[in-house]
Motif scaffolding. Structure first.
Motif, short mmCIF file in Angstrom:
data_model
loop_
_atom_site.label_atom_id
_atom_site.label_comp_id
_atom_site.label_asym_id
_atom_site.label_seq_id
_atom_site.Cartn_x
_atom_site.Cartn_y
_atom_site.Cartn_z
N ASP A 158 34.77 46.70 45.78
CA ASP A 158 34.26 47.71 46.71
C ASP A 158 34.29 49.09 46.06
O ASP A 158 33.34 49.87 46.17
CB ASP A 158 35.05 47.69 48.01
CG ASP A 158 36.55 47.80 47.81
OD1 ASP A 158 37.06 47.44 46.73
OD2 ASP A 158 37.25 48.25 48.75
N THR A 159 35.36 49.37 45.33
CA THR A 159 35.48 50.66 44.63
C THR A 159 34.39 50.79 43.57
O THR A 159 33.76 51.85 43.44
CB THR A 159 36.87 50.79 43.98
OG1 THR A 159 37.87 50.68 45.00
CG2 THR A 159 37.02 52.12 43.27
N ASN A 162 31.00 51.25 45.25
CA ASN A 162 30.90 52.60 45.83
C ASN A 162 30.74 53.65 44.73
O ASN A 162 30.01 54.64 44.90
CB ASN A 162 32.12 52.89 46.69
CG ASN A 162 32.17 52.02 47.94
OD1 ASN A 162 31.15 51.46 48.35
ND2 ASN A 162 33.34 51.90 48.54
N TRP A 163 31.43 53.46 43.60
CA TRP A 163 31.27 54.37 42.46
C TRP A 163 29.82 54.33 41.98
O TRP A 163 29.21 55.38 41.73
CB TRP A 163 32.22 53.96 41.34
CG TRP A 163 32.08 54.80 40.10
CD1 TRP A 163 32.77 55.93 39.78
CD2 TRP A 163 31.17 54.57 39.00
NE1 TRP A 163 32.36 56.42 38.56
CE2 TRP A 163 31.37 55.61 38.07
CE3 TRP A 163 30.22 53.60 38.74
CZ2 TRP A 163 30.65 55.70 36.88
CZ3 TRP A 163 29.49 53.68 37.56
CH2 TRP A 163 29.71 54.71 36.64
N SER A 165 27.12 53.47 43.62
CA SER A 165 26.24 54.10 44.61
C SER A 165 26.32 55.62 44.54
O SER A 165 25.30 56.32 44.61
CB SER A 165 26.61 53.61 46.01
OG SER A 165 25.77 54.17 46.98
N ALA A 166 27.54 56.15 44.37
CA ALA A 166 27.73 57.60 44.30
C ALA A 166 27.12 58.19 43.04
O ALA A 166 26.85 59.40 42.98
CB ALA A 166 29.22 57.92 44.36
N THR A 190 30.52 45.84 55.39
CA THR A 190 30.74 47.21 55.88
C THR A 190 32.18 47.39 56.34
O THR A 190 32.81 48.42 56.06
CB THR A 190 29.76 47.51 57.02
OG1 THR A 190 28.41 47.37 56.54
CG2 THR A 190 29.96 48.92 57.55
N GLY A 193 34.78 48.08 53.53
CA GLY A 193 34.73 49.27 52.70
C GLY A 193 33.54 49.46 51.80
O GLY A 193 33.49 50.44 51.04
N TYR A 194 32.56 48.55 51.83
CA TYR A 194 31.36 48.76 51.02
C TYR A 194 30.50 49.82 51.72
O TYR A 194 30.04 49.61 52.84
CB TYR A 194 30.59 47.46 50.82
CG TYR A 194 31.28 46.52 49.86
CD1 TYR A 194 31.04 46.59 48.50
CD2 TYR A 194 32.19 45.55 50.31
CE1 TYR A 194 31.68 45.74 47.60
CE2 TYR A 194 32.83 44.70 49.43
CZ TYR A 194 32.57 44.80 48.07
OH TYR A 194 33.21 43.96 47.19
N ARG A 195 30.28 50.94 51.03
CA ARG A 195 29.55 52.04 51.66
C ARG A 195 28.04 51.94 51.52
O ARG A 195 27.30 52.51 52.32
CB ARG A 195 30.05 53.38 51.11
CG ARG A 195 31.49 53.69 51.52
CD ARG A 195 31.81 55.16 51.37
NE ARG A 195 31.89 55.56 49.98
CZ ARG A 195 33.01 55.58 49.26
NH1 ARG A 195 34.15 55.17 49.81
NH2 ARG A 195 33.00 55.97 48.01
N ALA A 196 27.55 51.22 50.49
CA ALA A 196 26.11 50.99 50.40
C ALA A 196 25.69 50.12 51.59
O ALA A 196 26.43 49.23 52.01
CB ALA A 196 25.77 50.29 49.09
#
Length: 271
Positions: A158-159, A162-163, A165-166, A190, A193-196
């Motif tokens: 997840d990290t 998210n990295w 995606s950011a 979701t 913790g997956y932000r995409a």
């Protein structure tokens, strides 16, 4: 087979996974594994199933929580191995973003950078479910599990997602789960913790009732045909897949990715 999981018996699946790991050592990222071509001639050629399950639990750092659920340890050998793969992947993705932004030696890429993630045991950890069903996946038991529980994220994935995606990398998921599990899968990703956003344009599930036109094999696709064909479709939308992540070699075979990253999974084998 809703998840395209052509399950072997638990005993044979575990033995085949060990063989796959040996084959995989000769490759980085993508390889091939297949079941044994002949039946064992003696019980001495077959790993003891109880011992193998105990080894799997030790590898994951098994603990049992107050509700009786099995949890893998973030300090276990599985988590450590995954962390090493993720560190290499992050470095590779950072170099890819430099290339796409024009900071690298090769200048700017016209295509948009993307990564593709498998779901089970790449994005979400099925460890507790597998122990709950004795490594004997069925569509009914899997759906019953997802009806009431979320699977935790694979440590650090997840990290990493998210990295990515950011840093301007679009995140896609391609899973062998059935289209009927879309809502459960999106909810789970979701929730942990997956932000995409795992919406219909970024989350691909196997739809045998109404297969997409971009898959010539239609409802009869093998896992490799389905996943590589879907990656080719993503490329046709203007993306460069800079990283493809999966826990099975069938997640990674077939091309249409710049780099592939194989995550460990000693629990089952999918051709």
């Amino acid at each position: 087979m809703p998840r395209a999981r052509a399950r072997l018996s638990a005993r044979r699946a575990l033995a085949v996974t060990a063989a796959a790991a040996t084959l995989g050592a000769t490759f980085y990222g993508v390889g091939a594994a297949s079941a044994a071509n002949s039946a064992p001639r003696s019980d001495k050629e077959i790993p003891n199933l109880t011992d193998v399950v105990s080894e799997i639990k030790a590898y994951y750092g098994d603990t049992v929580d107050a509700s009786g659920e099995h949890q893998a340890s973030p300090a276990g050998n599985y988590a450590r191995q995954v962390a090493g793969i993720e560190a290499k992947a992050e470095s590779a993705l950072a170099r890819a973003t430099d290339r796409h932004s024009g900071h690298g030696a090769h200048g700017t890429h016209a295509a948009k950078p993307a990564i593709v993630l498998d779901v089970d045991d790449t994005s979400l950890l099925t460890y507790n479910y597998e122990l709950e069903v004795g490594f004997n996946y069925t569509p009914a038991s899997n759906q019953a599990y997802l009806d009431t529980k979320n699977m935790p994220p694979v440590f650090g994935m997840d990290t990493l997602a998210n990295w990515a995606s950011a840093h301007g990398i679009t995140v896609f998921w391609i899973t062998g789960r059935a289209e009927s599990q879309r809502a459960d899968t999106a909810r789970n990703l979701t929730a942990v913790g997956y932000r995409a956003t795992p919406d219909t344009t970024h989350l691909y599930l196997k739809n045998t009732a109404s297969p997409p036109a971009y898959l010539p094999c239609g409802a009869t696709c093998t896992t490799i045909e389905y996943k590589s064909g879907t990656r080719a479709h993503i490329e046709s939308l203007g993306y460069d897949i800079v990283g493809n992540f999966g826990d099975q070699y069938s997640d990674l075979s077939g091309g249409h990715a710049d780099r592939s990253f194989k995550l460990p999974n000693p629990m089952y084998y999918l051709p």
